[in-house]
Design a protein around this motif. Sequence first.
Motif, PDB file in Angstrom:
ATOM      1  N   TRP A  17       0.816  -1.209   0.000  1.00  0.00           N
ATOM      2  CA  TRP A  17       0.000   0.000   0.000  1.00  0.00           C
ATOM      3  C   TRP A  17       0.851   1.261   0.000  1.00  0.00           C
ATOM      4  CZ3 TRP A  17      -3.411  -1.673   4.749  1.00  0.00           C
ATOM      5  CH2 TRP A  17      -4.138  -2.818   4.415  1.00  0.00           C
ATOM      6  N   ILE A  18       2.134   1.141   0.295  1.00  0.00           N
ATOM      7  CA  ILE A  18       3.040   2.282   0.398  1.00  0.00           C
ATOM      8  C   ILE A  18       3.858   2.355  -0.891  1.00  0.00           C
ATOM      9  CG2 ILE A  18       4.896   3.334   1.738  1.00  0.00           C
ATOM     10  CD1 ILE A  18       2.365   2.928   3.390  1.00  0.00           C
ATOM     11  N   GLU A  19       3.639   3.397  -1.680  1.00  0.00           N
ATOM     12  CA  GLU A  19       4.261   3.476  -3.004  1.00  0.00           C
ATOM     13  C   GLU A  19       5.618   4.148  -3.035  1.00  0.00           C
ATOM     14  OE1 GLU A  19       1.523   5.149  -5.780  1.00  0.00           O
ATOM     15  OE2 GLU A  19       0.014   3.612  -5.392  1.00  0.00           O
ATOM     16  N   ASN A  20       5.903   5.021  -2.063  1.00  0.00           N
ATOM     17  CA  ASN A  20       7.159   5.758  -2.124  1.00  0.00           C
ATOM     18  C   ASN A  20       7.570   6.221  -0.723  1.00  0.00           C
ATOM     19  OD1 ASN A  20       5.779   8.330  -1.592  1.00  0.00           O
ATOM     20  ND2 ASN A  20       4.986   8.096  -3.678  1.00  0.00           N
ATOM     21  N   PRO A  35      12.809   1.385   0.866  1.00  0.00           N
ATOM     22  CA  PRO A  35      11.699   0.433   0.800  1.00  0.00           C
ATOM     23  C   PRO A  35      11.628  -0.425   2.065  1.00  0.00           C
ATOM     24  CG  PRO A  35      13.479  -0.279  -0.637  1.00  0.00           C
ATOM     25  CD  PRO A  35      13.883   1.045  -0.070  1.00  0.00           C
ATOM     26  N   MET A  36      10.423  -0.857   2.374  1.00  0.00           N
ATOM     27  CA  MET A  36      10.191  -1.613   3.595  1.00  0.00           C
ATOM     28  C   MET A  36      10.408  -3.101   3.356  1.00  0.00           C
ATOM     29  SD  MET A  36       6.850   0.324   5.078  1.00  0.00           S
ATOM     30  CE  MET A  36       6.120   0.672   3.481  1.00  0.00           C
ATOM     31  N   PRO A  38       9.449  -6.736   5.395  1.00  0.00           N
ATOM     32  CA  PRO A  38       8.537  -7.160   6.471  1.00  0.00           C
ATOM     33  C   PRO A  38       9.200  -7.356   7.836  1.00  0.00           C
ATOM     34  CG  PRO A  38       7.979  -8.305   4.464  1.00  0.00           C
ATOM     35  CD  PRO A  38       9.253  -7.538   4.187  1.00  0.00           C
ATOM     36  N   THR A  39      10.318  -8.041   7.894  1.00  0.00           N
ATOM     37  CA  THR A  39      10.946  -8.289   9.192  1.00  0.00           C
ATOM     38  C   THR A  39      11.442  -6.995   9.821  1.00  0.00           C
ATOM     39  OG1 THR A  39      13.005  -8.830   8.037  1.00  0.00           O
ATOM     40  CG2 THR A  39      11.597 -10.676   8.714  1.00  0.00           C
ATOM     41  N   ALA A  40      11.993  -6.110   9.029  1.00  0.00           N
ATOM     42  CA  ALA A  40      12.454  -4.817   9.555  1.00  0.00           C
ATOM     43  C   ALA A  40      11.264  -3.959   9.967  1.00  0.00           C
ATOM     44  CB  ALA A  40      13.302  -4.093   8.519  1.00  0.00           C
ATOM     45  N   LEU A  41      10.205  -3.974   9.169  1.00  0.00           N
ATOM     46  CA  LEU A  41       9.025  -3.169   9.482  1.00  0.00           C
ATOM     47  C   LEU A  41       8.444  -3.575  10.824  1.00  0.00           C
ATOM     48  CD1 LEU A  41       6.928  -1.041   8.710  1.00  0.00           C
ATOM     49  CD2 LEU A  41       5.665  -2.856   7.528  1.00  0.00           C
ATOM     50  N   LYS A  42       8.319  -4.847  11.067  1.00  0.00           N
ATOM     51  CA  LYS A  42       7.771  -5.320  12.343  1.00  0.00           C
ATOM     52  C   LYS A  42       8.572  -4.766  13.516  1.00  0.00           C
ATOM     53  CE  LYS A  42       7.429  -9.625  12.561  1.00  0.00           C
ATOM     54  NZ  LYS A  42       7.592 -11.053  12.413  1.00  0.00           N
ATOM     55  N   ARG A  43       9.871  -4.751  13.390  1.00  0.00           N
ATOM     56  CA  ARG A  43      10.738  -4.228  14.447  1.00  0.00           C
ATOM     57  C   ARG A  43      10.598  -2.710  14.547  1.00  0.00           C
ATOM     58  NH1 ARG A  43      15.213  -2.550  13.085  1.00  0.00           N
ATOM     59  NH2 ARG A  43      15.623  -4.052  11.432  1.00  0.00           N
ATOM     60  N   GLN A  44      10.595  -2.029  13.402  1.00  0.00           N
ATOM     61  CA  GLN A  44      10.558  -0.566  13.391  1.00  0.00           C
ATOM     62  C   GLN A  44       9.257  -0.004  13.958  1.00  0.00           C
ATOM     63  OE1 GLN A  44      11.397   0.048   9.235  1.00  0.00           O
ATOM     64  NE2 GLN A  44      13.608   0.178   9.576  1.00  0.00           N
ATOM     65  N   ILE A  45       8.163  -0.702  13.796  1.00  0.00           N
ATOM     66  CA  ILE A  45       6.885  -0.217  14.327  1.00  0.00           C
ATOM     67  C   ILE A  45       6.545  -0.854  15.675  1.00  0.00           C
ATOM     68  CG2 ILE A  45       6.013   0.344  12.028  1.00  0.00           C
ATOM     69  CD1 ILE A  45       4.105  -2.093  12.310  1.00  0.00           C
ATOM     70  N   GLU A  46       7.488  -1.624  16.217  1.00  0.00           N
ATOM     71  CA  GLU A  46       7.299  -2.275  17.515  1.00  0.00           C
ATOM     72  C   GLU A  46       6.041  -3.139  17.527  1.00  0.00           C
ATOM     73  OE1 GLU A  46       7.956   0.442  20.828  1.00  0.00           O
ATOM     74  OE2 GLU A  46       9.142   1.718  19.475  1.00  0.00           O
TER      75      GLU A  46
END
Length: 136
Positions: A17-20, A35-36, A38-46
Motif C-alpha cells: 500500500w506504500i508506493e514511495n 523500501p520496507m 517485512p521483518t524490519a518493518l515489524k521491528r521498526q513499528i514495535e
Amino acid sequence: MEFRSAIESDFESIISWIENSDDCLTWAGPDVTFPMIPTALKRQIEYTAGNSYCLLDKTEPVAFGQLLQKGEYHYHLARIIVAPVSRGRGYGYKICKHLIKRAHACDSRRLTLNVYRDNQRAIGLYRHLGFVPAPP
C-alpha cells in the motif's frame, strides 16, 4: 467485515500500500525505512499481536492500525492506513473506532495520535472522531 490482530503475513499487503518514501513517512514517521522489508518493518513499528490490528474484507486486509500504550492510562493510535483501492469506503473510520473501543476497554483516560499537518484527509477523519489539536 472482521477485525483481528495483525499477523505476519499481513505485512506483505500493508507494504504494497506504500508506493514511495513520502507515503512511508506520512504513514509511519521517520523511524521506518523505505523500501520496507517485512521483518524490519515489524521491528521498526514495535509490532506485537496485542498492539496491531487489521480490518478484513472477507480474508483480505483493507486497513491496519496500532494501539500503543504510552503510560498507565495513556494510549496512542498509530500507523492508521487503508489500502489505496479501498479508500473512501469508511474503513479508516471503522479501524479507528475499533482501536478507540479497545483503548476504552483498557481503561484509557488519555488517547492521542500524531498526524502531519498536510494530511488533511486524516485530520478530517480524526476531527470527526472527536480528536482536537493539541497546543504546540
